[in-house]
Design a protein around this motif. Structure first.
Motif, PDB file in Angstrom:
ATOM      1  N   THR A   1       0.817  -1.218   0.000  1.00 27.44           N
ATOM      2  CA  THR A   1       0.000   0.000   0.000  1.00 27.44           C
ATOM      3  C   THR A   1       0.847   1.263   0.000  1.00 27.44           C
ATOM      4  N   LEU A   2       2.126   1.142   0.338  1.00 28.61           N
ATOM      5  CA  LEU A   2       2.995   2.317   0.426  1.00 28.61           C
ATOM      6  C   LEU A   2       3.430   2.800  -0.950  1.00 28.61           C
ATOM      7  N   LYS A   3       3.333   4.100  -1.158  1.00 29.08           N
ATOM      8  CA  LYS A   3       3.758   4.716  -2.413  1.00 29.08           C
ATOM      9  C   LYS A   3       4.608   5.946  -2.091  1.00 29.08           C
ATOM     10  N   TYR A   4       5.343   6.400  -3.115  1.00 26.71           N
ATOM     11  CA  TYR A   4       6.166   7.597  -2.930  1.00 26.71           C
ATOM     12  C   TYR A   4       6.058   8.484  -4.162  1.00 26.71           C
ATOM     13  N   HIS A   5       5.941   9.772  -3.927  1.00 22.72           N
ATOM     14  CA  HIS A   5       5.914  10.767  -4.994  1.00 22.72           C
ATOM     15  C   HIS A   5       6.847  11.899  -4.589  1.00 22.72           C
ATOM     16  N   ALA A   6       7.716  12.327  -5.488  1.00 23.24           N
ATOM     17  CA  ALA A   6       8.741  13.319  -5.152  1.00 23.24           C
ATOM     18  C   ALA A   6       8.147  14.613  -4.612  1.00 23.24           C
ATOM     19  N   ASP A   7       6.993  15.037  -5.147  1.00 25.03           N
ATOM     20  CA  ASP A   7       6.398  16.296  -4.724  1.00 25.03           C
ATOM     21  C   ASP A   7       5.508  16.161  -3.497  1.00 25.03           C
ATOM     22  N   ILE A   8       5.191  14.945  -3.110  1.00 25.47           N
ATOM     23  CA  ILE A   8       4.258  14.707  -2.012  1.00 25.47           C
ATOM     24  C   ILE A   8       4.950  14.082  -0.810  1.00 25.47           C
ATOM     25  N   GLY A   9       5.714  13.021  -1.059  1.00 26.01           N
ATOM     26  CA  GLY A   9       6.314  12.249   0.015  1.00 26.01           C
ATOM     27  C   GLY A   9       5.763  10.837  -0.005  1.00 26.01           C
TER      28      GLY A   9
ATOM     29  N   MET B   1      -4.118   8.098   1.734  1.00 24.88           N
ATOM     30  CA  MET B   1      -4.060   8.577   3.111  1.00 24.88           C
ATOM     31  C   MET B   1      -2.613   8.818   3.539  1.00 24.88           C
ATOM     32  N   ALA B   2      -2.421   9.826   4.386  1.00 22.52           N
ATOM     33  CA  ALA B   2      -1.088  10.103   4.937  1.00 22.52           C
ATOM     34  C   ALA B   2      -1.201  11.100   6.074  1.00 22.52           C
ATOM     35  N   CYS B   3      -0.101  11.238   6.817  1.00 24.80           N
ATOM     36  CA  CYS B   3       0.073  12.293   7.809  1.00 24.80           C
ATOM     37  C   CYS B   3       0.920  13.381   7.178  1.00 24.80           C
ATOM     38  N   LEU B   4       0.459  14.606   7.228  1.00 28.34           N
ATOM     39  CA  LEU B   4       1.252  15.718   6.726  1.00 28.34           C
ATOM     40  C   LEU B   4       2.033  16.335   7.882  1.00 28.34           C
ATOM     41  N   THR B   5       3.313  16.588   7.647  1.00 30.22           N
ATOM     42  CA  THR B   5       4.168  17.175   8.671  1.00 30.22           C
ATOM     43  C   THR B   5       4.101  18.697   8.596  1.00 30.22           C
TER      44      THR B   5
ATOM     45  N   HIS C   1       4.601  20.020   5.278  1.00 30.03           N
ATOM     46  CA  HIS C   1       3.659  19.501   4.295  1.00 30.03           C
ATOM     47  C   HIS C   1       4.208  18.308   3.509  1.00 30.03           C
ATOM     48  N   ARG C   2       5.074  17.522   4.143  1.00 27.63           N
ATOM     49  CA  ARG C   2       5.522  16.273   3.548  1.00 27.63           C
ATOM     50  C   ARG C   2       4.638  15.152   4.061  1.00 27.63           C
ATOM     51  N   ALA C   3       4.231  14.275   3.154  1.00 24.51           N
ATOM     52  CA  ALA C   3       3.356  13.168   3.518  1.00 24.51           C
ATOM     53  C   ALA C   3       4.174  12.006   4.049  1.00 24.51           C
ATOM     54  N   THR C   4       3.686  11.391   5.133  1.00 27.38           N
ATOM     55  CA  THR C   4       4.338  10.238   5.735  1.00 27.38           C
ATOM     56  C   THR C   4       3.285   9.217   6.136  1.00 27.38           C
ATOM     57  N   VAL C   5       3.722   7.961   6.301  1.00 28.72           N
ATOM     58  CA  VAL C   5       2.801   6.885   6.685  1.00 28.72           C
ATOM     59  C   VAL C   5       3.248   6.200   7.970  1.00 28.72           C
ATOM     60  N   THR C   6       4.542   5.982   8.129  1.00 31.87           N
ATOM     61  CA  THR C   6       5.053   5.273   9.296  1.00 31.87           C
ATOM     62  C   THR C   6       5.626   6.251  10.320  1.00 31.87           C
ATOM     63  N   ALA C   7       5.825   5.749  11.540  1.00 33.69           N
ATOM     64  CA  ALA C   7       6.375   6.583  12.602  1.00 33.69           C
ATOM     65  C   ALA C   7       7.791   7.045  12.264  1.00 33.69           C
ATOM     66  N   ASP C   8       8.589   6.170  11.646  1.00 37.04           N
ATOM     67  CA  ASP C   8       9.962   6.538  11.280  1.00 37.04           C
ATOM     68  C   ASP C   8       9.980   7.654  10.241  1.00 37.04           C
ATOM     69  N   GLN C   9       9.128   7.546   9.226  1.00 31.22           N
ATOM     70  CA  GLN C   9       9.054   8.583   8.199  1.00 31.22           C
ATOM     71  C   GLN C   9       8.633   9.919   8.818  1.00 31.22           C
ATOM     72  N   PHE C  10       7.650   9.864   9.712  1.00 31.80           N
ATOM     73  CA  PHE C  10       7.137  11.063  10.359  1.00 31.80           C
ATOM     74  C   PHE C  10       8.223  11.736  11.204  1.00 31.80           C
TER      75      PHE C  10
END
Length: 218
Positions: A122-130, A144-148, A151-160
């Motif tokens: 389910t995890l994806k990555y986009h250079a302009d989004i995260g 779905m994602a968490c925005l920091t 405004h970078r999108a993250t899914v996991t605690a490490d990414q956040f």
């Protein structure tokens, strides 16, 4: 080894004076910051305007104020505010959900296990989004994602965590921390979910385009 020349000694003395000056400035700044901490509490600011969003080509048909119970099932932290919108375009229905969650680790993995045992699928990555997650939910395609804070999108605690640490080095974040408006390393997730029904071959591209449009507005 011979003694330093007078010119070299003068330069060394000048650099020493500058170093002492910077130390004094840093000490004063830290002292002032500690004083501000003693006088007031940290106020975490919401970075999202929860008025209904206007999306070109889509018509708003309903809005719903999200509740703590709804959000706590999705992401850990302290729910502050949130909104759910339903929009239509011809035969398509778009659901936009946004919420502010403070003191959060930004981890969506537990929730995503309801839709896939393999998180990597389910995890994806986009250079302009995260980093973001795309999955099928009740015949809807959901992004779905968490925005920091940046405004970078993250899914996991490490990414956040990594994204938030990077954001803490911006002048804006340092300024807000200094005047006691934010923590030095913020722990506020601006949660966002986009769902589209029915699902077609280009639904993912549609969600990506809408997501980027929202980023430009916030």
């Amino acid at each position: 080894m011979g003694m330093a020349s007078p010119a070299m000694a003068k330069r060394l003395n000048l650099w020493h004076q500058k170093f002492i000056f910077l130390q004094v400035i840093a000490l004063c700044a830290v002292s002032l910051k500690l004083l501000l901490n003693s006088l007031s509490e940290v106020h975490t600011l919401s970075a999202i305007n929860y008025d209904p969003k206007q999306i070109d080509g889509w018509q708003n048909i309903a809005t719903h104020v999200l509740t703590e119970a709804e959000i706590n099932q999705i992401i850990p932290g302290y729910f502050q505010d949130g909104m759910k919108q339903t929009l239509t375009q011809q035969a398509f229905t778009l659901t936009l959900q946004r919420a502010t969650i403070s003191q959060s680790n930004g981890d969506l993995k537990k929730y995503l296990k309801n839709y896939s045992d393999d998180l990597s699928s389910t995890l994806k990555y986009h250079a302009d989004i995260g980093h973001y997650s795309v999955f099928t939910q009740d015949d809807h395609l959901t992004m779905m994602a968490c925005l920091t804070a940046s405004h970078r999108a993250t899914v996991t605690a490490d990414q956040f965590k990594v994204a938030q640490i990077k954001a803490s080095f911006s002048l804006t974040q340092l300024g807000q921390w200094f005047i006691n408006q934010e923590n030095l390393i913020p722990h506020t997730c601006q949660w966002r979910s986009l769902s589209l029904f029915p699902v077609t071959s280009d639904s993912t591209e549609t969600l990506l385009a809408i997501w980027q449009t929202l980023d430009l507005e916030e």
